[in-house]
Write a protein that holds these residues in place. Structure first.
Motif, PDB file in Angstrom:
ATOM      1  N   TYR A   6      45.307  48.428  27.382  1.00  0.00           N
ATOM      2  CA  TYR A   6      45.692  47.238  28.144  1.00  0.00           C
ATOM      3  C   TYR A   6      46.983  46.661  27.576  1.00  0.00           C
ATOM      4  CZ  TYR A   6      45.562  42.715  30.402  1.00  0.00           C
ATOM      5  OH  TYR A   6      45.879  41.616  31.147  1.00  0.00           O
ATOM      6  N   ARG A   7      47.964  46.424  28.452  1.00  0.00           N
ATOM      7  CA  ARG A   7      49.266  45.899  28.013  1.00  0.00           C
ATOM      8  C   ARG A   7      49.628  44.588  28.697  1.00  0.00           C
ATOM      9  NH1 ARG A   7      48.214  48.800  24.470  1.00  0.00           N
ATOM     10  NH2 ARG A   7      48.981  50.873  24.147  1.00  0.00           N
ATOM     11  N   GLY A   8      48.749  44.049  29.524  1.00  0.00           N
ATOM     12  CA  GLY A   8      49.044  42.822  30.257  1.00  0.00           C
ATOM     13  C   GLY A   8      48.948  41.582  29.391  1.00  0.00           C
ATOM     14  N   ASP A   9      49.280  40.454  29.988  1.00  0.00           N
ATOM     15  CA  ASP A   9      49.194  39.170  29.300  1.00  0.00           C
ATOM     16  C   ASP A   9      47.747  38.720  29.195  1.00  0.00           C
ATOM     17  OD1 ASP A   9      51.962  38.969  29.033  1.00  0.00           O
ATOM     18  OD2 ASP A   9      52.169  38.017  30.999  1.00  0.00           O
ATOM     19  N   VAL A  10      47.463  37.938  28.182  1.00  0.00           N
ATOM     20  CA  VAL A  10      46.141  37.342  27.989  1.00  0.00           C
ATOM     21  C   VAL A  10      46.326  35.826  28.023  1.00  0.00           C
ATOM     22  CG1 VAL A  10      44.195  37.087  26.411  1.00  0.00           C
ATOM     23  CG2 VAL A  10      45.370  39.288  26.595  1.00  0.00           C
ATOM     24  N   PRO A  11      45.573  35.121  28.853  1.00  0.00           N
ATOM     25  CA  PRO A  11      45.718  33.659  28.917  1.00  0.00           C
ATOM     26  C   PRO A  11      45.440  33.002  27.564  1.00  0.00           C
ATOM     27  CG  PRO A  11      44.346  34.463  30.720  1.00  0.00           C
ATOM     28  CD  PRO A  11      44.560  35.611  29.791  1.00  0.00           C
ATOM     29  N   LEU A  55      38.760  39.831  32.974  1.00  0.00           N
ATOM     30  CA  LEU A  55      39.981  39.048  32.780  1.00  0.00           C
ATOM     31  C   LEU A  55      40.600  38.692  34.126  1.00  0.00           C
ATOM     32  CD1 LEU A  55      41.926  37.816  30.744  1.00  0.00           C
ATOM     33  CD2 LEU A  55      43.136  40.013  30.689  1.00  0.00           C
ATOM     34  N   SER A  56      40.382  39.513  35.124  1.00  0.00           N
ATOM     35  CA  SER A  56      40.927  39.222  36.455  1.00  0.00           C
ATOM     36  C   SER A  56      40.331  37.947  37.047  1.00  0.00           C
ATOM     37  CB  SER A  56      40.664  40.398  37.399  1.00  0.00           C
ATOM     38  OG  SER A  56      39.275  40.609  37.560  1.00  0.00           O
ATOM     39  N   LYS A  57      39.221  37.462  36.497  1.00  0.00           N
ATOM     40  CA  LYS A  57      38.587  36.231  36.974  1.00  0.00           C
ATOM     41  C   LYS A  57      38.906  35.035  36.069  1.00  0.00           C
ATOM     42  CE  LYS A  57      35.006  38.418  39.545  1.00  0.00           C
ATOM     43  NZ  LYS A  57      35.298  38.256  40.914  1.00  0.00           N
ATOM     44  N   ALA A  58      39.875  35.175  35.177  1.00  0.00           N
ATOM     45  CA  ALA A  58      40.199  34.115  34.220  1.00  0.00           C
ATOM     46  C   ALA A  58      40.621  32.815  34.906  1.00  0.00           C
ATOM     47  CB  ALA A  58      41.294  34.570  33.261  1.00  0.00           C
ATOM     48  N   ALA A  59      41.310  32.904  36.027  1.00  0.00           N
ATOM     49  CA  ALA A  59      41.752  31.694  36.726  1.00  0.00           C
ATOM     50  C   ALA A  59      40.596  30.957  37.389  1.00  0.00           C
ATOM     51  CB  ALA A  59      42.821  32.055  37.763  1.00  0.00           C
ATOM     52  N   ASN A  60      39.524  31.674  37.694  1.00  0.00           N
ATOM     53  CA  ASN A  60      38.362  31.083  38.354  1.00  0.00           C
ATOM     54  C   ASN A  60      37.100  31.761  37.830  1.00  0.00           C
ATOM     55  OD1 ASN A  60      36.837  29.554  40.074  1.00  0.00           O
ATOM     56  ND2 ASN A  60      37.220  30.826  41.863  1.00  0.00           N
ATOM     57  N   PRO A  61      36.705  31.470  36.574  1.00  0.00           N
ATOM     58  CA  PRO A  61      35.567  32.173  35.964  1.00  0.00           C
ATOM     59  C   PRO A  61      34.258  31.899  36.698  1.00  0.00           C
ATOM     60  CG  PRO A  61      36.703  30.782  34.351  1.00  0.00           C
ATOM     61  CD  PRO A  61      37.308  30.502  35.684  1.00  0.00           C
ATOM     62  N   PRO A  62      33.399  32.929  36.780  1.00  0.00           N
ATOM     63  CA  PRO A  62      32.092  32.727  37.404  1.00  0.00           C
ATOM     64  C   PRO A  62      31.207  31.853  36.520  1.00  0.00           C
ATOM     65  CG  PRO A  62      32.244  34.915  36.468  1.00  0.00           C
ATOM     66  CD  PRO A  62      33.592  34.290  36.317  1.00  0.00           C
ATOM     67  N   PRO A  63      30.181  31.236  37.060  1.00  0.00           N
ATOM     68  CA  PRO A  63      29.282  30.440  36.232  1.00  0.00           C
ATOM     69  C   PRO A  63      28.556  31.333  35.224  1.00  0.00           C
ATOM     70  CG  PRO A  63      28.501  30.524  38.517  1.00  0.00           C
ATOM     71  CD  PRO A  63      29.809  31.229  38.463  1.00  0.00           C
TER      72      PRO A  63
END
Length: 68
Positions: A6-11, A55-63
């Motif tokens: 993985y080379r993407g950004d991490v929040p 990580l793709s759900k970081a902007a809107n994490p599930p409960p």
């Protein structure tokens, strides 16, 4: 937990684990000072703070599944 390539950004605010392989296991345990009700509650409260989701759900994490 991110894949080894993985080379993407991490929040900001995330604790990242980068295993060397795609095969991983995770164990979560709280270690208490004693068996008192206060320490048991403190341990449970800490475990409930852990959230695992893509990580793709970081902007809107599930409960969290651990809501009790």
């Amino acid at each position: 937990m991110l894949p080894p390539d993985y080379r993407g950004d991490v929040p900001d605010g995330y604790t990242v684990v980068r295993p060397a392989t795609y095969n991983t296991m995770t164990l979560l345990r709280s270690i208490l000072d004693s068996g008192s009700k206060k320490d048991l509650q403190a341990g449970n409260d800490l475990v409930k703070q852990v959230k695992i989701y893509p990580l793709s759900k970081a902007a809107n994490p599930p409960p969290s599944a651990c809501s009790t």
